[in-house]
Design a protein around this motif. Structure first.
Motif, mmCIF file in Angstrom:
data_model
loop_
_atom_site.group_PDB
_atom_site.id
_atom_site.type_symbol
_atom_site.label_atom_id
_atom_site.label_comp_id
_atom_site.label_asym_id
_atom_site.label_seq_id
_atom_site.Cartn_x
_atom_site.Cartn_y
_atom_site.Cartn_z
ATOM 1 N N ILE A 24 24.459 -32.467 61.567
ATOM 2 C CA ILE A 24 24.509 -31.871 60.235
ATOM 3 C C ILE A 24 25.550 -30.760 60.175
ATOM 4 N N THR A 25 25.548 -29.869 61.177
ATOM 5 C CA THR A 25 26.533 -28.791 61.200
ATOM 6 C C THR A 25 27.937 -29.331 61.311
ATOM 7 N N PHE A 26 28.133 -30.319 62.186
ATOM 8 C CA PHE A 26 29.470 -30.902 62.344
ATOM 9 C C PHE A 26 29.906 -31.589 61.049
ATOM 10 N N GLY A 27 28.953 -32.231 60.380
ATOM 11 C CA GLY A 27 29.283 -32.858 59.107
ATOM 12 C C GLY A 27 29.682 -31.843 58.052
ATOM 13 N N MET A 28 29.010 -30.682 58.027
ATOM 14 C CA MET A 28 29.360 -29.637 57.068
ATOM 15 C C MET A 28 30.746 -29.064 57.350
ATOM 16 N N VAL A 29 31.095 -28.955 58.638
ATOM 17 C CA VAL A 29 32.420 -28.457 59.008
ATOM 18 C C VAL A 29 33.511 -29.337 58.415
ATOM 19 N N VAL A 30 33.265 -30.627 58.386
ATOM 20 C CA VAL A 30 34.262 -31.571 57.865
ATOM 21 C C VAL A 30 34.140 -31.712 56.355
ATOM 22 N N MET A 31 32.919 -31.797 55.837
ATOM 23 C CA MET A 31 32.727 -32.157 54.439
ATOM 24 C C MET A 31 32.994 -31.013 53.475
ATOM 25 N N ILE A 32 32.671 -29.770 53.841
ATOM 26 C CA ILE A 32 32.863 -28.663 52.903
ATOM 27 C C ILE A 32 34.328 -28.504 52.501
ATOM 28 N N PRO A 33 35.279 -28.419 53.441
ATOM 29 C CA PRO A 33 36.686 -28.342 52.995
ATOM 30 C C PRO A 33 37.162 -29.614 52.313
ATOM 31 N N LEU A 34 36.635 -30.773 52.737
ATOM 32 C CA LEU A 34 37.039 -32.028 52.112
ATOM 33 C C LEU A 34 36.582 -32.079 50.662
ATOM 34 N N ILE A 187 17.744 -22.508 45.097
ATOM 35 C CA ILE A 187 17.944 -23.478 46.180
ATOM 36 C C ILE A 187 17.946 -22.773 47.522
ATOM 37 N N LEU A 188 18.568 -21.594 47.586
ATOM 38 C CA LEU A 188 18.641 -20.867 48.853
ATOM 39 C C LEU A 188 17.259 -20.429 49.322
ATOM 40 N N PHE A 189 16.410 -19.987 48.388
ATOM 41 C CA PHE A 189 15.069 -19.523 48.768
ATOM 42 C C PHE A 189 14.246 -20.641 49.389
ATOM 43 N N THR A 190 14.258 -21.802 48.755
ATOM 44 C CA THR A 190 13.352 -22.864 49.198
ATOM 45 C C THR A 190 13.972 -23.805 50.224
ATOM 46 N N SER A 191 15.293 -23.777 50.395
ATOM 47 C CA SER A 191 15.918 -24.692 51.355
ATOM 48 C C SER A 191 15.486 -24.389 52.785
ATOM 49 N N ALA A 192 15.083 -23.147 53.032
ATOM 50 C CA ALA A 192 14.647 -22.777 54.384
ATOM 51 C C ALA A 192 13.132 -22.664 54.493
ATOM 52 N N ALA A 193 12.407 -23.074 53.455
ATOM 53 C CA ALA A 193 10.961 -22.854 53.420
ATOM 54 C C ALA A 193 10.235 -23.573 54.550
ATOM 55 N N ILE A 275 14.982 -31.930 55.285
ATOM 56 C CA ILE A 275 16.036 -32.636 56.022
ATOM 57 C C ILE A 275 16.561 -31.793 57.169
ATOM 58 N N ALA A 276 16.760 -30.481 56.928
ATOM 59 C CA ALA A 276 17.358 -29.590 57.924
ATOM 60 C C ALA A 276 16.392 -29.330 59.074
ATOM 61 N N SER A 277 16.978 -29.097 60.253
ATOM 62 C CA SER A 277 16.180 -28.791 61.441
ATOM 63 C C SER A 277 16.127 -27.295 61.719
ATOM 64 N N THR A 278 17.143 -26.550 61.254
ATOM 65 C CA THR A 278 17.201 -25.108 61.466
ATOM 66 C C THR A 278 17.577 -24.434 60.142
ATOM 67 N N GLN A 279 17.363 -23.119 60.099
ATOM 68 C CA GLN A 279 17.717 -22.384 58.902
ATOM 69 C C GLN A 279 19.233 -22.376 58.689
ATOM 70 N N LEU A 280 20.004 -22.406 59.765
ATOM 71 C CA LEU A 280 21.463 -22.478 59.641
ATOM 72 C C LEU A 280 21.874 -23.775 58.951
ATOM 73 N N MET A 283 21.124 -23.541 55.248
ATOM 74 C CA MET A 283 22.119 -22.761 54.513
ATOM 75 C C MET A 283 23.410 -23.545 54.328
ATOM 76 N N GLN A 284 23.800 -24.290 55.350
ATOM 77 C CA GLN A 284 25.023 -25.087 55.248
ATOM 78 C C GLN A 284 24.867 -26.173 54.182
ATOM 79 N N MET A 285 23.725 -26.830 54.160
ATOM 80 C CA MET A 285 23.506 -27.867 53.156
ATOM 81 C C MET A 285 23.401 -27.272 51.757
ATOM 82 N N THR A 286 22.882 -26.043 51.665
ATOM 83 C CA THR A 286 22.814 -25.364 50.378
ATOM 84 C C THR A 286 24.206 -25.100 49.834
#
Length: 366
Positions: A24-34, A187-193, A275-280, A283-286
């Motif tokens: 997920i983190t590696f995907g965000m590294v590529v997808m966010i700038p794309l 979204i930020l509040f509940t994405s890490a719930a 979906i996320a496994s960690t709070q990081l 936040m990236q998916m948010t």
């Protein structure tokens, strides 16, 4: 020094391996700038085109048809509705079906001969970019007529700007800012719930309780609804008293429309949390969701100027529907029954989101 470099190298290798395993983190590294590149390169366009308008041709003449076609071929507007009376056109603008209407009077041919204004534009002035594009048609040249037209005394068309005649940017920005801030915070509040419960070890306690998955999802979002309502009161209150933004709609309609959007945003955050496994990762998916939500919602750039593919994406996002909803209620005085399409989508999004989140959440540690 050699030993220090060796230790640094060992930790570097560990971090690289850990990053490569974190898909997920590696995907965000590529997808966010794309995604940013594609959005700004293709979807974001400040040249307003294909504004949906209505035509009220009371002349029912050849001159009216030619004039309507002359307006259409500018590609600034797209004629999507035709009405018999100006009142019907005004109602369509209030409901958000069109952004402007061209009114051609019954004495159109006589006006052409006398060099008078040929008709009137009535425009939803709450969006300053839309109104500026229509104002550009105010003095459009007329060359498609077989008979001689006297030089215009004033302008080709008169323009009446509804809801924001002074074209103040704050009138358009403040209600839209409400959607942006709620999108970010809700979204930020509940994405890490759910992730937070897992990382703190509280998931074991939840497993031992008799609470069902759907009940847990509802319990997670209800407290944040009040947080969202506080933000709404702050933004609209300060916008009204400091920037003079008019509140033309009923407060009950604003409350109901905002509750629909808050619920939709909170459930979207819950889906991310399952979906996320960690709070990081959460936040990236948010951030990944926030970028298109802000850029494609119509807050900064006109929805009509976007390519069709970008409009399809924006229609899925709750922020797009709330932008129409809150601006329609606050600025145009519309109600939820008139904006039923956007209201229905936000309600359906909330229900589907809760079902997806509850289905993905499992009361187990595996």
């Amino acid at each position: 020094m050699i030993q220090s470099l060796a230790r640094i190298n060992a930790v570097m290798i560990k971090e690289i391996r850990q990053l490569s395993r974190d898909r997920i983190t590696f995907g965000m590294v590529v997808m966010i700038p794309l995604i940013q590149l594609l959005l700004f390169g293709f979807a974001i366009n400040t040249d307003v085109r294909n504004i949906p308008i209505a035509v009220v041709d009371q002349s029912q003449s050849a001159a009216g048809r030619i004039l309507t076609e002359s307006v259409r071929v500018t590609q600034v507007v797209d004629i999507t509705e035709r009405f018999a009376t100006p009142q019907e056109a005004e109602q369509a603008i209030e409901e958000g079906l069109v952004r402007a209407a061209l009114i051609l009077p019954s004495d159109l041919t006589q006006r052409m001969m006398q060099g008078r204004e040929l008709g009137q534009w009535i425009v939803d002035g709450s969006d300053t970019m839309i109104s500026a594009a229509i104002l550009g048609l105010q003095n459009m040249p007329l060359t498609d007529f077989d008979f001689e037209i006297k030089p215009q005394v004033h302008k080709t068309f008169e323009v009446a700007l509804f809801y924001n005649p002074s074209q103040r940017s704050a009138v358009n920005i403040v209600p839209g800012l409400l959607g942006v801030i709620l999108t970010m915070t809700m979204i930020l509040f509940t994405s890490a719930a759910i992730v937070r419960e897992r990382e703190r070890g509280n998931l074991e306690l939840l497993i031992t309780t008799p609470i069902h998955s759907m009940e847990l999802m509802v319990a997670k979002i209800v407290p944040y609804i009040f947080v969202g309502l506080i933000q709404v009161a702050i933004i609209l209150g300060l916008g009204h008293f400091i920037f003079g933004v008019p509140i033309n709609g009923a407060l009950s309609q604003i409350l109901l429309g905002t509750l629909l959007f808050i619920a939709a945003s909170l459930t979207l955050g819950l889906v991310i949390s399952t979906i996320a496994s960690t709070q990081l990762q959460a936040m990236q998916m948010t951030v990944f969701i926030l970028l298109p939500s802000i850029l494609l919602s119509g807050f900064m750039f006109p929805y009509e100027a976007m390519p069709v593919s970008a409009q399809w994406i924006s229609e899925v996002l709750p922020a797009t529907h709330f932008m129409r909803l809150i601006r329609g209620i606050v600025l145009r005085g519309a109600d939820l029954s008139e904006l039923w399409r956007d209201s229905l989508w936000l309600g359906a999004f909330t229900i589907i989101g809760l079902m997806v989140a509850s289905k993905r959440f499992k009361k187990s540690l595996d």
